[in-house]
Design an enzyme around this catalytic site. Structure first.
Site, PDB file in Angstrom:
ATOM      1  N   GLN B 121       0.827  -0.939   0.004  1.00 39.13           N
ATOM      2  CA  GLN B 121       0.015  -0.016  -0.081  1.00 39.13           C
ATOM      3  C   GLN B 121       0.927   1.194   0.017  1.00 39.13           C
ATOM      4  OE1 GLN B 121      -2.416   1.618   3.400  1.00 39.13           O
ATOM      5  NE2 GLN B 121      -3.550  -0.174   2.925  1.00 39.13           N
ATOM      6  N   GLY B 122       0.694   2.147  -0.902  1.00 36.97           N
ATOM      7  CA  GLY B 122       1.491   3.396  -1.024  1.00 36.97           C
ATOM      8  C   GLY B 122       0.563   4.535  -0.487  1.00 36.97           C
ATOM      9  N   SER B 124       0.639   6.457   2.963  1.00 40.56           N
ATOM     10  CA  SER B 124       1.596   7.416   3.765  1.00 40.56           C
ATOM     11  C   SER B 124       2.589   7.872   3.229  1.00 40.56           C
ATOM     12  CB  SER B 124       1.922   6.664   5.291  1.00 40.56           C
ATOM     13  OG  SER B 124       0.833   6.210   5.745  1.00 40.56           O
ATOM     14  N   GLU B 239     -11.637  -5.582   6.039  1.00 44.03           N
ATOM     15  CA  GLU B 239     -11.772  -6.369   7.273  1.00 44.03           C
ATOM     16  C   GLU B 239     -10.426  -5.872   8.262  1.00 44.03           C
ATOM     17  OE1 GLU B 239     -14.239  -7.864   8.485  1.00 44.03           O
ATOM     18  OE2 GLU B 239     -12.736  -7.714  10.277  1.00 44.03           O
ATOM     19  N   SER B 366      -3.277   5.835  14.272  1.00 46.81           N
ATOM     20  CA  SER B 366      -2.700   5.816  15.582  1.00 46.81           C
ATOM     21  C   SER B 366      -3.761   5.765  16.617  1.00 46.81           C
ATOM     22  CB  SER B 366      -1.990   7.167  15.656  1.00 46.81           C
ATOM     23  OG  SER B 366      -2.760   8.195  15.578  1.00 46.81           O
ATOM     24  N   GLU B 368      -4.362   8.069  18.572  1.00 46.55           N
ATOM     25  CA  GLU B 368      -4.840   9.590  19.020  1.00 46.55           C
ATOM     26  C   GLU B 368      -5.857   9.451  17.704  1.00 46.55           C
ATOM     27  OE1 GLU B 368      -1.602   8.534  19.292  1.00 46.55           O
ATOM     28  OE2 GLU B 368      -1.301   8.889  21.245  1.00 46.55           O
TER      29      GLU B 368
END
Lengths: 311, 390
Positions: B121-122, B124, B239, B366, B368
């Site tokens: 997965q690209g 971030s 999922e 995250s 947060e």
């Protein structure tokens, strides 16, 4: 068992309707009358003995709602006595107790002993029932419960030896489960009330609920509550050991105390007043922590259980 | 007790007893581990357990969520290797193609994924972590190709991947979400450089991807130009509940690592240690119950927004507590560096486990960000006003 397959949300709805509409800490005798009328005292008694034959899960739903509305009284003691009377075939007394005649037990500090006809005396080698001879009210910070030093009249032995030990453990497990359910009901109400307050209260030209520092605290409380509740319903079925019930009780009462503490802190100054109900949750939470064995005791027992069973 | 489910359970359990590799923890290098992952995926595909969530037209597909749960419960129970290498392809890539891909893309890629093609997965970037919509990696349309320049970060096992789910910026006009486009990129294309990231415990589970004038044909675009944000939501919505349940069960299954360490260090009667063990054990049980309940709610169609965030944070906090307790029990011994076990979060190599647990409080949204989701979307606490400028 019907109780296992019962629709939890249906029972919850009727209990919430019964206790959720009269505000927090509703009238004690009216609440007792409702418990009796709805047949909830006979919930876990086998049908053959005139009960509803429901399981622990149903009992959890009722105590969750009693906790949520901070219902005063001694339903916890009553249900323990009923459990003991049903298990030992004391059908006459059982019928009276199911019909609302107040009975109490030494397992939870003789709740409401001044109005109780009988007291159930539970120890590891005997279970006995006796009339309440005298009682002295020990005033607690939590005003929704009334604890007593009670003395017993002539005892009728209900079980002794190994039978008594087994029944005593079952009653203790039930007490722990009821306290856990009561705690999570109270914690839910306190948390909901706190979130509403944060949305309403404005400082620095914005609702407090907009501050991320507070959002994150509230989110953590929500997570703690949801996890504890999942554990409650998980232990509502099957045959958890006494130590596992103790761990549940420790987990749920600790969550309640934490949420009640934050309820006061997040309400600010108003949380310190008797005018606002925050203190009622805090006081009941701390009493729940102490009743039936505290977290220090039960966590140690759960640790020993893990050492023996997860090695 | 559902008879069909119990039949499946027995079938899976028997199959795993005969086929699950026992030596997967012994992989000395990440490459050896990855080779084992490829073999394991092939075996599961052949047995019909690798892609239970795919449509019924696929071998082993068409399983209900209840059946999928049984399969993952048994994988955890058998202590079989986790399906790490194939996760992005069978879940993220599948969900993306299934929801948003065109027929040609589905026909081309889904069979390859089933045959073991590895995807990464690209999403971030150095400047787009929690704030994913801030993606800057630029794609310019030149004729019938997009020319890509930029950098991607935290891409799980990108160094082994054949294809990449790539989120790029095709416009800087308007809302930042509106300028994003979704592409399927060949990892062997000229201009793609992958550099593994050396994590603090010595693993290389993630990588950086550098893109220097990489050409991606327009036919590899998923959805319309500018629709990348919506497509990315389909990827991210795939999922998570099953994984958290599986990981919760594995953590509980490994409680014995803690109890043995307590015995071995002569503290089986230390009340303080026993209390903390008892508390942790309830916390771990609560996480398992919570993940179970989450899946039940999903099956009954009563999942609510924020529920997944609650399970994720409850799990990641319990994992931190689990490994932190291990470090404490391990004492000095836990401070002596040992070789790590790839693909396992609960190894009893306490400091490594502890350091690894941060992946769960940081990656995949995250802690947060999850708290914001719970507070703002579930509890409806108001968002902060936008428009801050330095």
């Amino acid at each position: 068992m019907d109780g296992m397959n019962m629709d939890r949300s249906e029972l919850k709805d009727s209990a919430r309707k019964a206790f959720g509409e009269a505000g927090l800490a509703p009238d004690k005798s009216a609440s007792w009358a409702k418990l009796t009328e709805m047949g909830w005292f006979m919930m876990t008694v086998p049908e053959a003995q005139g009960g509803l034959g429901m399981g622990r899960e149903a009992m959890g739903v009722i105590h969750y709602e009693l906790g949520r509305a901070l219902v005063p009284g001694s339903a916890i003691a009553q249900m323990l006595v009923i459990e003991a009377l049903a298990a030992t075939g004391q059908n006459d007394l059982l019928e009276r107790a199911m019909a609302g005649e107040v009975m109490t037990t030494n397992l939870c500090n003789a709740l409401d002993a001044d109005t109780a006809s009988h007291i159930l005396l539970v120890s590891d080698d005997s279970i006995a029932l006796a009339p309440v001879a005298s009682s002295t009210h020990r005033v607690t910070w939590d005003e929704t419960r009334r604890l007593f030093d009670a003395t017993a009249g002539e005892q009728t032995l209900l079980a002794s030896g190994a039978d008594a030990a087994a029944l005593a453990n079952r009653l203790r497990a039930q007490l722990l489960f009821m306290l856990a359910a009561d705690s999570l009901g109270g914690a839910e109400a306190a948390l909901t009330m706190t979130i509403e307050y944060l949305k309403t209260r404005r400082q620095f030209d914005r609702p407090l609920a907009m501050f991320q520092a507070l959002k994150h605290r509230v989110a953590d409380l929500k997570i703690a509550h949801r996890a504890a509740e999942a554990l409650l319903w998980d232990r509502a079925v099957g045959e958890p050991s006494l130590a596992e019930m103790g761990a549940l009780k420790a987990h749920c009462t600790t969550a309640y105390a934490r949420i009640a503490e934050e309820t006061i802190q997040l309400h600010g100054g108003i949380g310190l007043t008797q005018e606002y109900p925050c203190h009622l949750f805090l006081k009941r939470a701390f009493l729940n922590c102490a009743l039936g064995g505290d977290a220090d005791y039960w966590e140690e027992q759960a640790g020993r259980f893990a050492m023996e069973n997860l090695a | 007790m559902n008879i069909e489910l119990e039949k499946l359970r027995t079938e899976v359990r028997n199959w795993l007893a005969a086929n699950a590799p026992k030596d997967w923890r012994e992989a000395a290098t990440h490459d050896v581990f990855v080779a084992g992952q490829r073999d394991w995926f092939k075996k599961l595909v052949a047995a019909g357990y690798a892609i239970p969530h795919w449509p019924a037209a696929w071998p082993g597909g068409g399983r209900s969520l209840a059946e999928q749960k049984v399969i993952y419960e048994e994988l955890a129970r058998a202590d079989a290797p986790r399906l790490l290498l194939s996760f992005v392809s069978t879940y993220h890539a599948f969900a993306t193609l299934h929801e948003c891909g065109n027929d040609e893309q589905k026909a081309r890629y889904l069979p390859r994924i089933m045959e073991g093609e590895t995807w990464c997965q690209g999403f971030s970037e150095p400047g787009a972590g929690s704030d994913l919509a801030a993606v800057k990696c630029k794609a310019e349309l030149k004729g019938d190709v997009y020319v890509i320049n930029g950098q991607k970060l935290w891409s799980t096992m990108a160094q082994y991947a054949d294809k990449c789910l790539l989120l790029v910026r095709t416009s800087s006009e308007g809302a930042k979400q509106a300028g994003l486009t979704y592409l399927l990129m060949d990892m062997k294309a000229p201009g793609v450089t992958v550099r593994p990231i050396h994590q603090i415990q010595g693993d290389e589970e993630f990588a950086e991807i550098f893109l220097d004038n990489v050409e991606v044909p327009v036919s590899e675009r998923v959805g319309a130009e500018g629709a990348g944000w919506a497509v990315a939501q389909a990827t991210l919505a795939s999922e998570r509940g099953l994984t958290l349940m599986e990981l919760g069960y594995r953590m509980r299954g490994n409680m014995a690592l803690l109890t043995r360490a307590i015995s071995d260090t002569g503290r089986a009667n230390d009340a303080g240690i026993l209390r903390d063990l008892g508390r942790l054990s309830a916390q771990v049980d609560a996480v398992c119950a919570l993940a179970d309940q989450f899946l039940d709610n999903r099956m009954n169609g009563i999942e609510q927004v924020g529920d997944a965030s609650i399970v994720k944070n409850a799990y990641s906090r319990a994992l931190r507590a689990w490994s932190d307790f291990g470090v404490r029990i391990g004492g000095m011994d836990a401070q002596y560096r040992q070789g790590i076990t790839f693909g396992d979060l609960n190894t009893g190599n306490w400091m490594a486990d502890y350091m690894n647990s941060f992946a769960w409080t940081i990656a995949g949204g995250s802690e947060e960000v999850q708290r914001n989701i719970i507070a703002e979307r579930m509890l409806e606490m108001p968002r902060e006003p936008k428009g801050w400028t330095a």
